[in-house]
Write an enzyme that holds these catalytic residues in place. Sequence first.
Site, PDB file in Angstrom:
ATOM      1  CG  ASP A   1      -2.256   0.641   0.944  1.00 15.39           C
ATOM      2  OD1 ASP A   1      -2.261   1.878   0.830  1.00 15.39           O
ATOM      3  OD2 ASP A   1      -3.282  -0.046   0.838  1.00 15.39           O
TER       4      ASP A   1
ATOM      5  CG  HIS B   1      -5.567   3.008   1.628  1.00 14.80           C
ATOM      6  ND1 HIS B   1      -5.147   1.901   0.935  1.00 14.80           N
ATOM      7  CD2 HIS B   1      -6.907   3.030   1.523  1.00 14.80           C
ATOM      8  CE1 HIS B   1      -6.202   1.292   0.423  1.00 14.80           C
ATOM      9  NE2 HIS B   1      -7.278   1.953   0.759  1.00 14.80           N
TER      10      HIS B   1
ATOM     11  CB  SER C   1      -9.989  -0.048   1.307  1.00 15.63           C
ATOM     12  OG  SER C   1      -9.261   0.343   0.219  1.00 15.63           O
TER      13      SER C   1
END
Length: 649
Positions: A184, A225, A402
């Site tokens: 990520d 994230h 996600s």
Amino acid sequence: MKITWILLFLCEYVVCGKIVTNQWHVHLHDPATQESANKVAQETGFSVLRNHLNSPNEFVFHHKTVPHVSSVPSWSQHKVLLAHHLVKNAKQVEGFLRRKRGYKPIKKQGRVPLPTINKKGIPGLGESDNIKVDLKLPTDPLFSKEWYIRNTGQADGVKDLDLNVLSAWAQGITGKGVTTAIMDDGIDYLHPDLSKNYNAESSYDFSSNDPYPFPRYTDDWFNSHGTRCAGEISAERDNGICGVGVAYDSKIAGLRMLDQPYMTDLIEAAAMSYDRDNIDIYSASWGPTDDGRTVDGPRNETMRAIVEGVNKGRKGKGSIYVWASGDGGAADDCNCDGYAASMWTISINSATNDGETASYDESCSSTLASTFSNGKAWFSLDAGVGTVDLYGQCTLHHSGTSAAAPEAAGVFALALEANSNIGWRDMQHLTVLTSKRNHLHDRDRRHNWTINGAGLEFNHLFGYGVLDAGDMVRVAKKWVNVPERFHCIAGQIDKRYRFNVTKALILEIDTDACKSDIGHRVNYLEHVQAFVSVKSSRRGDITMFLTSPMGTTSMILSHRPKDDDSTRGFTKWPFMTTHTWGENPRGKWKLTVMFDTKDPLSQGIFSEWVLVLHGTQSRPYDKLSSSLEKIIPKLGVVKRQHASNRFSQ
Ligand SMILES: *[C@@H]1O[C@H](CO)[C@@H](O)[C@H](O)[C@H]1NC(C)=O
Ligand SMILES: *[C@@H]1O[C@H](CO)[C@@H](O)[C@H](O)[C@H]1NC(C)=O
Ligand SMILES: *[C@@H]1O[C@H](CO)[C@@H](O)[C@H](O)[C@H]1NC(C)=O
Ligand SMILES: [Ca+2]
Ligand SMILES: [Ca+2]
Ligand SMILES: [Ca+2]
């Protein structure tokens, strides 16, 4: 001659919109070593970034004076490299877009400062809760808000609609000895809720080529994230900080690879094969843009990395790749995303805390199962997924598929602690057998809970249902590896056919599933792929259905209203379905290609269908203890099906 070359060059790099980066994929003549690569680099003005996929003669080179991104190839540097006598071949690497899923601008999210421990105990512990009495609940301040771990009906959710994680913990399984890598935008490994579980040796930064995958600061915390995903898996327990991860004793590694101007095939490949004997699970919550008009997937080197990963990773047991199925909503189809639709990735969709479809969920026939993303679809969108956030903070607002994929990675980490012998296919079988319909329903009932020919219930959006960590661990403990896998090209039609709004195209392949070929025979299905080439006046208006000999219909392509492509269509695109898992593949397979539009001018041209079956020759569950049928009745159902006449041909 020269003009032709320039035109080709223009089409290749400018007109067709290609972008090149400052990386080169270099093949050296045999025998090659790291030293010879260094020598070549030095003599040509390059530097060596790394060896490529453990291949003795392939390297990733980097040129300092070449811009990160350009629409014009760096011909002069390229020529110098090619002219070196040790270089067999070299290629300046193309750049393309990959997007993280579920990111929303900060205004809508808000952050939760570090809360203090609630000493009064845990709110919302219902008396009818059927967990073992002696299991102590985590004391972490946000635990009571982690409804995906323990749904007590908080945030207007449906009680007990959760991952049943407490049941796995009660069996003493918390992820010990398992490492999950988050591919990520980095991980805040200094976060007090993550630092203890951080596996630095298995971490790397491919965005800036160093061993420290720390997220790059931006005002809007765009790079939160990966950190949020990491917390869902490995946030520490009982430390008074944020909440707790699904596998809170497991290790987390960071593979930073989403934070450079463009993605390259080499970066993806390197991340997906990084430290593959020590990283057990790779979790990805990104992919091609979810705009409902993109058709894209892994390029050659990434494909090579994934195939090597499942075959050689984890010392031969196979790397586990977990993929977020996509956030493009009803207007997209995750079978158009070659990462999610791959047989080698476990593609995970999401449900809300009341069992509904989230507005951003994409459906497709390759999704294997589901976990959770956010609160009630319509009512309290604020009840997101609670996890850690950048710079020591916590958040309650992580969402999207996600958020769903790392939850699955956490559950798989639990299964791997329970039984480290589980291979990449075993994990998929375990998922199929132990996932549950539970309270999952889709609002508009378009996704059809259906029972397939092996007795397994699936849904076009949720796959085989929501993961059940308790059962997964229980079954994993007694699991016996599934038999060898075989691949059969069941049939091929390569003839041009036209179709239009009034006339759908229906094609059939009658197959014996390579019955007479012991090297390819398939008797019990796992994945099925339909490689299809088709074009139309509007690609998004085509829908396709694949019906198995046992009568199970998979929608392998749904209507994508935003996809207005009229030139490229699909070329040998691998549409995949998991819906016929466990079925007998012998007989007539039917492919229906049609328009989902009223536009009378729509025209389609079909040119190829290759049907490929994957599965086993022996019954997959014969070696499993029959005591497991008490835990998962589904297993008994499939075994009885497999023993029936319908399977004896
Ligand atoms: C990728 O692999 C295919 C099949 O091996 C080959 O035809 C194609 O040229 C390769 N593409 C690139 C960009 O190397
Ligand atoms: C669900 O069933 C309906 C009615 O048979 C059908 O029209 C629709 O295509 C099915 N949906 C999927 C995803 O298969
Ligand atoms: C669709 O195709 C059929 C058969 O090729 C043809 O008879 C029909 O006229 C076509 N319809 C339209 C609207 O083009
Ligand atoms: Ca770094
Ligand atoms: Ca904690
Ligand atoms: Ca998508």
